[in-house]
Structures are given as structure tokens and as C-alpha cells.
Scaffold this motif. Sequence first.
Motif, PDB file in Angstrom:
ATOM      1  N   TRP A   1     -10.357  42.595  -0.193  1.00  0.00           N
ATOM      2  CA  TRP A   1      -9.231  41.653  -0.323  1.00  0.00           C
ATOM      3  C   TRP A   1      -8.452  41.565   0.982  1.00  0.00           C
ATOM      4  O   TRP A   1      -7.918  42.563   1.458  1.00  0.00           O
ATOM      5  CB  TRP A   1      -8.261  42.095  -1.418  1.00  0.00           C
ATOM      6  N   THR A   2      -8.391  40.356   1.539  1.00  0.00           N
ATOM      7  CA  THR A   2      -7.692  40.116   2.804  1.00  0.00           C
ATOM      8  C   THR A   2      -6.681  39.005   2.586  1.00  0.00           C
ATOM      9  O   THR A   2      -6.964  38.033   1.868  1.00  0.00           O
ATOM     10  CB  THR A   2      -8.709  39.717   3.904  1.00  0.00           C
ATOM     11  N   ASP A   3      -5.539  39.157   3.198  1.00  0.00           N
ATOM     12  CA  ASP A   3      -4.410  38.272   2.932  1.00  0.00           C
ATOM     13  C   ASP A   3      -4.587  36.899   3.596  1.00  0.00           C
ATOM     14  O   ASP A   3      -4.112  36.678   4.711  1.00  0.00           O
ATOM     15  CB  ASP A   3      -3.122  38.946   3.445  1.00  0.00           C
TER      16      ASP A   3
ATOM     17  N   ALA B   1     -22.166  32.063  -7.346  1.00  0.00           N
ATOM     18  CA  ALA B   1     -22.589  31.363  -6.131  1.00  0.00           C
ATOM     19  C   ALA B   1     -22.174  32.153  -4.884  1.00  0.00           C
ATOM     20  O   ALA B   1     -22.952  32.288  -3.934  1.00  0.00           O
ATOM     21  CB  ALA B   1     -21.966  29.969  -6.094  1.00  0.00           C
ATOM     22  N   TYR B   2     -20.955  32.667  -4.911  1.00  0.00           N
ATOM     23  CA  TYR B   2     -20.445  33.434  -3.765  1.00  0.00           C
ATOM     24  C   TYR B   2     -21.299  34.693  -3.568  1.00  0.00           C
ATOM     25  O   TYR B   2     -21.664  35.041  -2.442  1.00  0.00           O
ATOM     26  CB  TYR B   2     -18.984  33.789  -4.050  1.00  0.00           C
ATOM     27  N   LEU B   3     -21.657  35.370  -4.677  1.00  0.00           N
ATOM     28  CA  LEU B   3     -22.503  36.567  -4.597  1.00  0.00           C
ATOM     29  C   LEU B   3     -23.864  36.223  -4.010  1.00  0.00           C
ATOM     30  O   LEU B   3     -24.387  36.942  -3.146  1.00  0.00           O
ATOM     31  CB  LEU B   3     -22.698  37.167  -5.992  1.00  0.00           C
TER      32      LEU B   3
ATOM     33  N   LEU C   1      -7.767  31.892   1.073  1.00  0.00           N
ATOM     34  CA  LEU C   1      -8.955  31.893   0.198  1.00  0.00           C
ATOM     35  C   LEU C   1      -8.706  32.574  -1.138  1.00  0.00           C
ATOM     36  O   LEU C   1      -9.254  32.174  -2.161  1.00  0.00           O
ATOM     37  CB  LEU C   1     -10.112  32.597   0.930  1.00  0.00           C
ATOM     38  N   ILE C   2      -7.885  33.623  -1.139  1.00  0.00           N
ATOM     39  CA  ILE C   2      -7.728  34.405  -2.382  1.00  0.00           C
ATOM     40  C   ILE C   2      -6.478  34.004  -3.166  1.00  0.00           C
ATOM     41  O   ILE C   2      -6.204  34.583  -4.218  1.00  0.00           O
ATOM     42  CB  ILE C   2      -7.730  35.935  -2.110  1.00  0.00           C
ATOM     43  N   GLN C   3      -5.738  33.003  -2.677  1.00  0.00           N
ATOM     44  CA  GLN C   3      -4.493  32.632  -3.376  1.00  0.00           C
ATOM     45  C   GLN C   3      -4.727  32.189  -4.827  1.00  0.00           C
ATOM     46  O   GLN C   3      -3.985  32.592  -5.724  1.00  0.00           O
ATOM     47  CB  GLN C   3      -3.699  31.567  -2.596  1.00  0.00           C
TER      48      GLN C   3
HETATM   49  P1  NAD Z   1      -9.589  30.651   4.572  1.00  0.00           P
HETATM   50  O1  NAD Z   1      -9.696  29.741   3.408  1.00  0.00           O
HETATM   51  O2  NAD Z   1      -8.270  30.960   5.137  1.00  0.00           O
HETATM   52  O3  NAD Z   1     -10.542  30.142   5.748  1.00  0.00           O
HETATM   53  C1  NAD Z   1     -11.790  29.550   5.515  1.00  0.00           C
HETATM   54  C2  NAD Z   1     -12.124  28.648   6.672  1.00  0.00           C
HETATM   55  O4  NAD Z   1     -13.371  28.002   6.411  1.00  0.00           O
HETATM   56  C3  NAD Z   1     -11.084  27.560   6.887  1.00  0.00           C
HETATM   57  O5  NAD Z   1     -10.771  27.482   8.246  1.00  0.00           O
HETATM   58  C4  NAD Z   1     -11.793  26.296   6.414  1.00  0.00           C
HETATM   59  O6  NAD Z   1     -11.387  25.137   7.095  1.00  0.00           O
HETATM   60  C5  NAD Z   1     -13.238  26.634   6.735  1.00  0.00           C
HETATM   61  N1  NAD Z   1     -14.122  25.783   5.938  1.00  0.00           N
HETATM   62  C6  NAD Z   1     -14.156  25.680   4.585  1.00  0.00           C
HETATM   63  N2  NAD Z   1     -15.031  24.728   4.222  1.00  0.00           N
HETATM   64  C7  NAD Z   1     -15.566  24.213   5.364  1.00  0.00           C
HETATM   65  C8  NAD Z   1     -16.508  23.196   5.634  1.00  0.00           C
HETATM   66  N3  NAD Z   1     -17.087  22.481   4.667  1.00  0.00           N
HETATM   67  N4  NAD Z   1     -16.815  22.930   6.921  1.00  0.00           N
HETATM   68  C9  NAD Z   1     -16.222  23.617   7.905  1.00  0.00           C
HETATM   69  N5  NAD Z   1     -15.322  24.586   7.716  1.00  0.00           N
HETATM   70  C10 NAD Z   1     -14.990  24.884   6.459  1.00  0.00           C
HETATM   71  O7  NAD Z   1     -10.312  31.996   4.089  1.00  0.00           O
HETATM   72  P2  NAD Z   1     -10.595  33.404   4.808  1.00  0.00           P
HETATM   73  O8  NAD Z   1     -10.231  34.436   3.818  1.00  0.00           O
HETATM   74  O9  NAD Z   1     -10.040  33.462   6.172  1.00  0.00           O
HETATM   75  O10 NAD Z   1     -12.184  33.364   4.850  1.00  0.00           O
HETATM   76  C11 NAD Z   1     -12.947  33.590   6.010  1.00  0.00           C
HETATM   77  C12 NAD Z   1     -14.263  34.265   5.625  1.00  0.00           C
HETATM   78  O11 NAD Z   1     -13.977  35.572   5.108  1.00  0.00           O
HETATM   79  C13 NAD Z   1     -15.031  33.550   4.511  1.00  0.00           C
HETATM   80  O12 NAD Z   1     -16.415  33.553   4.817  1.00  0.00           O
HETATM   81  C14 NAD Z   1     -14.763  34.400   3.286  1.00  0.00           C
HETATM   82  O13 NAD Z   1     -15.790  34.318   2.338  1.00  0.00           O
HETATM   83  C15 NAD Z   1     -14.693  35.783   3.920  1.00  0.00           C
HETATM   84  N6  NAD Z   1     -13.990  36.785   3.096  1.00  0.00           N
HETATM   85  C16 NAD Z   1     -12.672  36.654   2.776  1.00  0.00           C
HETATM   86  C17 NAD Z   1     -12.058  37.631   2.000  1.00  0.00           C
HETATM   87  C18 NAD Z   1     -10.607  37.550   1.608  1.00  0.00           C
HETATM   88  O14 NAD Z   1     -10.175  38.391   0.782  1.00  0.00           O
HETATM   89  N7  NAD Z   1      -9.826  36.642   2.147  1.00  0.00           N
HETATM   90  C19 NAD Z   1     -12.803  38.723   1.563  1.00  0.00           C
HETATM   91  C20 NAD Z   1     -14.145  38.822   1.904  1.00  0.00           C
HETATM   92  C21 NAD Z   1     -14.734  37.848   2.691  1.00  0.00           C
END
Ligand code: NAD
Length: 261
Positions: A188-190, A155-157, A193-195
Motif C-alpha cells: 500500500w502506497t499513498d 485482472a490486476y493479479l 490509485l488506492i483512493q
Molecule cells: P497513480 O494512479 O497515481 O498513477 C498511475 C499513472 O499511470 C498515472 O500517471 C496515469 O496517468 C498513468 N496511466 C494510467 N492509465 C494510462 C494509460 N492508459 N496510458 C498512459 N498512462 C496511464 O497510481 P500509482 O499508485 O502511482 O501507480 C503506479 C504504479 O504502482 C502502478 O503500476 C501500480 O499498479 C503500482 N502499485 C501501486 C501501489 C499503491 O498502493 N499505490 C501498490 C502496488 C503497485
Amino acid sequence: MSLHGRTALVTGSTQGIGLAIAESLARAGAQVVLHGIEPAAQGAEVAAQLQAATGARCTYVSANLMDEAQAAGLVAQAEALLAPIDIMVNNAGIQFTCPVAEFPAERWNAILAVNLSACFHTMKAAIPGMRQRRWGRLINIASVHGLVASLNKGAYLAAKHGLVGLNKGVALETATDGITANCICPGWTDTALIQPQIEARAAAVGGDREAGIRELLREKQPNLTLLPPSALGEVAVFLCSPAAAGITGVALPVDGGWTAQ
Ligand code: NAD
């Protein structure tokens, strides 16, 4: 780099990459509308902290992006609160890992709604005003998974590849309007989401959290370093700078070499 006089809306910005982008934009001078699913009082606290730290005007709107009407109304809600939106950052996202043969349809629908459809709704709402003012920056936080695949992320892809495609189309449609549309594709970002993936990997190698992180990085991310969210914030500011005015329709990996392999 000055974004004074510009107003940004960043979805999912009470934590993680979204908060880091909001902070970078605010430090560059933009006023920022934060967004999240938290109740108004809780989000307003984050906005007040950001305003105190940066000196930029910051405020907060709450909307559940799983709900089509709330997603479609988010830009109007933000504009009523602060000012017309010049910089629209679609950052909110969710993840769920599972093979397609067992993937719960309810998780599929949720991921497509938040990670892809919401981006359509906010860009649709933001473009007419940007077009009128002849300036706009659309920034979509996709992922390396908008460019390449990994196991158990169907789904994510689909959502992230879809977002990269949608962004290209929007870039073509707005190319003569003073608007740019670009994806940032993090590795991968800290963040939170990735926990779950770190914990699953840590359990699989019978080790601690650090061992789990090392395994995840060794598999995919050649620089062997989790990205700090602030790195994505600075890239977003660059995409708003005059130097980036000719960059549109790209999907820019910020991934420690992941997609070079
Ligand atoms: P995170 O979980 O810290 O933040 C996600 C945010 O989305 C949160 O603020 C959450 O409240 C909000 N959210 C989730 N569901 C929601 C909803 N139904 N309505 C409104 N807001 C909602 O994660 P993150 O890593 O900061 O992710 C931010 C973006 O970066 C995402 O699109 C993620 O796919 C992308 N991303 C993250 C990584 C990674 O390794 N962390 C890598 C690639 C892409």
C-alpha cells in the motif's frame, strides 16, 4: 550516486509513484522523459517544475498505453525528443476491483493492456539500443499482487504476476549485455490509485478516511504505514547504481512485511 549522462523514461510519471521515481532519478543526475496521458502542455508544466527543482533536463511525452501503436512507439518518441533511453521504468498502471464472475471484459482488457502489454512494448523497443551501448536498466513497477493474491483483483493479479514472469525472461535474455531487469513490488502506497479502496473500506467500517486506511493496513501491511512514493524512487535509483549491477530478474518487495506472512 551519479546518473549523470544517463537518460530515463518513466511511464505514468505526472503523479504518484512515477513522479517520485522521476524525481529521484533526476536528483541522482539523470535527464528524464516524463510520460502520461495528459495533453502536451499540461505534462510540459510538470516537466518544467521537475527540471526547476532538480536541475536535471526534463521533458514530457504523451501516449495512451491502452493503444498498442502508441505503446510500441513511446520509446522512439522519447528518444527523438531527448536522447537514447538508458533507464526504462514501466510504472503506469490502473486498478479495478470486482469478483471475476462479474468482471467487465472491457476492464480486463484495459488492465492487461496498460499494466502488462505496454511493458512488453517498451522493453522490446528499449533493449536493442541498451544492448548496443552495453548498459541498460529495465525497472518494472509490479506489486505485492505480482507475488500473492487478494480478493477481487483478478485482472490486476494476472497482469502483475505476468509482469514478474516477463521480467524474469527479459533478465535471462539480457544477462550478458550489461542490462538488468528487475521488478519493484510495492505494498500500500499513498497515491491516487488506492483512493477508491480507501473510500470503500472507510464506508464499510462506518468511519472516516483514517479509519479506512487503518483497516486496510491492519489486514495486510504489518508495519501499519502507507509507503511514501519517494521510498520507491530511492529503490529505483539503487537498482541503477553500480552496487546493483549483479541484481537481475528479481521481484523486490517494498511492502512493510506484507509478503512475509
Ligand atoms: P497513480 O494512479 O497515481 O498513477 C498511475 C499513472 O499511470 C498515472 O500517471 C496515469 O496517468 C498513468 N496511466 C494510467 N492509465 C494510462 C494509460 N492508459 N496510458 C498512459 N498512462 C496511464 O497510481 P500509482 O499508485 O502511482 O501507480 C503506479 C504504479 O504502482 C502502478 O503500476 C501500480 O499498479 C503500482 N502499485 C501501486 C501501489 C499503491 O498502493 N499505490 C501498490 C502496488 C503497485
